[in-house]
Design an enzyme around this catalytic site. Structure first.
Site: not given
Ligand SMILES: CC(C)=CC(=O)SCCNC(=O)CCNC(=O)[C@H](O)C(C)(C)COP(=O)(O)OP(=O)(O)OC[C@H]1O[C@@H](n2cnc3c(N)ncnc32)[C@H](O)[C@@H]1OP(=O)(O)O
Length: 258
Positions: A65, A109, A112, A132
């Protein structure tokens, strides 16, 4: 629609989406998520598309992200807007198969997003990770849940708690990716695999996908009952008659998607 963070193409009956934000290693910003959603909606609605390939660049599938977009957000910002809810949902809820073709970094992300796809083909240079924790946060798009289901508690825990990256071979060994492909062949191979799925009966492919996905969300007994009922329902389709007749008559089936 004109896209600025993804590139969309159609190869026969396969929709191809390439994340295309090279300067930020395909970091997943809000606009990219919106474009991805839009492109996937288009493929989902298009009867001529039987499967989708989602890929990035040779250096990065996606490096996570967008950290720069997130860094100043407050708790109230993310809580009230339910940040990250819905933006990737189309990948998870797509009824058509989506293959992730991952080269380079698939982090946070990005990892993911790849895990939301139906399976992952990895280039030999692929690197997966949930870093993260190093940013003072935790995975927020399902990493702690999906990675654990793929690779088991011990490895998922180690990866999420340390943020270390896993190379393609370890990812294949651990069940995170279905296969490793040489980098130069990755996207072509993913399109070949997607094409071979797209030649099959679309409703039967959807039923099969639904049944495999069910195994993540239910008990074994309930999953087997679900599978049995879906299996029974395939006998109500013309494509089951065609598939079995074609086998008996030693010819290629001509599925009509009904
Ligand atoms: C979903 C949730 C809840 C969370 C997340 O996903 S958090 C993000 C998790 N990902 C990361 O922590 C990885 C961050 N990136 C890196 O560690 C490195 O970029 C690298 C190891 C992937 C690659 O290192 P390299 O030295 O080859 O490249 P850089 O110079 O570091 O990056 C190039 C360019 O891309 C920008 N970049 C990279 N990742 C992100 C990101 N996740 N968000 C925003 N921008 C990113 C990086 O800043 C650089 O741009 P500038 O030169 O303009 O700074």
């Amino acid at each position: 629609m004109a896209y600025s963070h993804i590139a969309v193409d159609i190869k026969g009956s396969v929709g191809v989406i390439r994340l295309d934000r090279p300067k930020a290693l395909n970091a997943l910003c809000a606009e990219l998520f919106m474009e991805l959603d839009e492109a996937l909606n288009g493929f989902e609605a298009d009867d001529a598309i039987g499967a989708v390939v989602l890929t990035g660049s040779n250096k990065a599938f996606a490096a996570g992200a967008d950290i720069k977009e997130m860094q100043t957000k407050t708790y109230m910002d993310v809580y009230k807007k339910n940040f990250l809810t819905g933006c990737e949902e189309r990948v998870d809820t797509s009824r058509k198969p989506i293959i992730a073709a991952v080269a380079g970094y698939a982090l946070g992300g990005g990892c993911e997003l790849a895990m939301m796809c139906d399976f992952i083909l990895a280039a030999d240079n692929a690197q997966f990770g949930q870093p993260e924790i190093k940013l003072g946060t935790i995975p927020g798009m399902g990493g702690t849940q999906r990675l654990t289901r793929f690779v088991g508690k011990s490895k998922a825990m180690e990866m999420c708690l340390t943020g270390r990256m896993m190379g393609a071979e370890e990812a294949e060994r651990s069940g995170l990716v279905s296969r490793i492909v040489p980098l130069d062949d990755l996207v072509d191979e993913a399109i070949n695999v997607a094409s071979s799925i797209a030649e099959l009966s679309q409703p039967i492919v959807m039923m099969c996908k639904e049944s495999v996905k069910k195994s993540y969300e239910t008990t074994l007994a309930e999953g087997i009952m679900f599978e049995r009922r879906v299996f029974h329902s395939t006998f109500s389709t013309e494509d089951q008659k065609e598939g079995m007749s074609a086998f008996a008559e030693k010819r290629t089936p001509d599925f009509k998607n009904c």
